[in-house]
Design an enzyme around this catalytic site. Sequence first.
Site, PDB file in Angstrom:
ATOM      1  NE  ARG A 150      38.585  47.696  62.456  1.00 43.75           N
ATOM      2  CZ  ARG A 150      38.831  48.247  62.093  1.00 43.75           C
ATOM      3  NH1 ARG A 150      39.592  49.537  62.654  1.00 43.75           N
ATOM      4  NH2 ARG A 150      38.171  48.779  60.952  1.00 43.75           N
ATOM      5  CE1 TYR A 190      43.746  24.040  74.270  1.00 39.07           C
ATOM      6  CE2 TYR A 190      44.352  25.925  72.936  1.00 39.07           C
ATOM      7  CZ  TYR A 190      43.479  24.863  73.669  1.00 39.07           C
ATOM      8  OH  TYR A 190      42.057  24.825  72.387  1.00 39.07           O
ATOM      9  CG  ASP A 192      46.218  29.436  79.167  1.00 35.15           C
ATOM     10  OD1 ASP A 192      44.558  29.672  79.747  1.00 35.15           O
ATOM     11  OD2 ASP A 192      46.062  28.941  77.922  1.00 35.15           O
ATOM     12  CE  LYS A 204      38.274  25.400  76.216  1.00 35.79           C
ATOM     13  NZ  LYS A 204      39.320  26.090  76.625  1.00 35.79           N
TER      14      LYS A 204
HETATM   15  C1  LIG Z   1      40.315  25.842  75.713  1.00 31.43           C
HETATM   16  C2  LIG Z   1      41.503  26.088  76.394  1.00 31.43           C
HETATM   17  C3  LIG Z   1      42.407  27.396  75.370  1.00 31.43           C
HETATM   18  C4  LIG Z   1      41.575  28.183  73.835  1.00 31.43           C
HETATM   19  O1  LIG Z   1      40.279  28.713  73.958  1.00 31.43           O
HETATM   20  P1  LIG Z   1      39.579  29.096  73.345  1.00 31.43           P
HETATM   21  O2  LIG Z   1      38.913  29.732  73.503  1.00 31.43           O
HETATM   22  O3  LIG Z   1      39.039  26.696  72.320  1.00 31.43           O
HETATM   23  O4  LIG Z   1      40.246  29.722  71.278  1.00 31.43           O
HETATM   24  C5  LIG Z   1      44.159  28.449  75.564  1.00 31.43           C
HETATM   25  N1  LIG Z   1      44.218  27.681  77.704  1.00 31.43           N
HETATM   26  C6  LIG Z   1      43.724  26.821  78.159  1.00 31.43           C
HETATM   27  C7  LIG Z   1      44.044  26.197  78.740  1.00 31.43           C
HETATM   28  C8  LIG Z   1      42.089  26.171  77.011  1.00 31.43           C
HETATM   29  O5  LIG Z   1      41.459  24.833  78.158  1.00 31.43           O
END
Ligand SMILES: *Cc1c(COP(=O)(O)O)cnc(C)c1O
Length: 392
Positions: free
Chosen positions: A60, A114, A187, A212
């Site tokens: 873990r 988001y 973020d 992403k």
């Molecule tokens: C897609 C996204 C997330 C979340 O990511 P996941 O891996 O899909 O949970 C968070 N912030 C932004 C700006 C995003 O585009």
Amino acid sequence: MNDDAPRRPATRLVEGGRRREWTNGVVNPPVWRASTMLFDDVATLRAAGRKPDEGFYYGRRGTPTQWALADALTSLEPGAAGTVLLPSGVAAITTTLLALLAPGDELLVVDSAYEPTRVFADTILARIGVTTRYYDPLVSGDAIGALFSDATKVILMESPGSLTFEVQDVPAIAAAARARGIVSVIDNTWATPLLFPAIGHGVDVSILACTKYVVGHSDVMMGSVTAVPGLFERIRKTAQGLGQCVSPDDAFLASRGLRTMGVRLRQHGESALAIARWLAAHPRVARVLHPALPDALGHDRWQRDFAGASGLFAIALRGDDAMRVQFVDALHHFGIGFSWGGYESLALPIEPERARTAVPWPSPGPMVRLQIGLEDTDDLIADLAQALDRAG
Ligand SMILES: *Cc1c(COP(=O)(O)O)cnc(C)c1O
């Protein structure tokens, strides 16, 4: 290899995390699969227990596969103490907020955040007694201080904002927060540390949906939290306490994606800007929301702080929802689906006005978010042209 050699970001992308003791000399950090790890004797087991954050202990806590990826991500944010890997971008956001907030605290969240971030704040954080206030994404660094109360413990930024792409005054907001003992979190998924090294701009915690651009191939879910000393240890402890971990196979794929993130991002950015400019001149497009265009919301801040633009932006159409549906359905090269940052182009109808509570979003028309992939730019423009012709 001389470890004192200067390393610019492109070099760090290539060399990050590839420690000899983790790779045994093979180029790519291999997949170490493990739950149980065996100790030579009881004394070694006890010694490992006294250093819970280092080395082999139990699956873990990760294996060299995850450590190599975390190490490489940390190297992209000079000033950071370390990186915690989480099973999704949302898990990275929620785990960070749980680590930093307690009942009675107040959280400030940018109104353009988001949507799942808002949902977490309004439901799970509300249930444990954390209140959330939303603020204007375009607020100036001078005005942000007036929003802080004695209960404010964390301010969350996202720049540019999800769906609407306002660029925030991040350095000034981070500095104002630090002066008041408030933790600043961003973020940073759109820019990645390559286009905006957030910790270097004074932010305490930089979050990526690695799903992403880090992964880059639309086949793994992952998130990361990179933080300054003190906060990194706190967030890691919370993640471990919640039992959060990522599989070595997913870490291997993310690590492989990371090596080419620089060249991919440059191409995504170049293609997206060419397409954004073409769309801005099209009579059926009411508005293009792209931080690098001169009329973008917070364009001067983007120019001041960012090393470039990535491949995600939005457009507002002249027409109604039916026209928008015809447009998206008529596209050949753009898939219809969530997420972004992969090598393939995507188109998604969006309704940002639905989520806003601090400042209304006066939608300039039915909106579509475009993720520009690595296809030929002229093919994508021809596709958009035929779809706009057929719509409405
Ligand atoms: C897609 C996204 C997330 C979340 O990511 P996941 O891996 O899909 O949970 C968070 N912030 C932004 C700006 C995003 O585009």
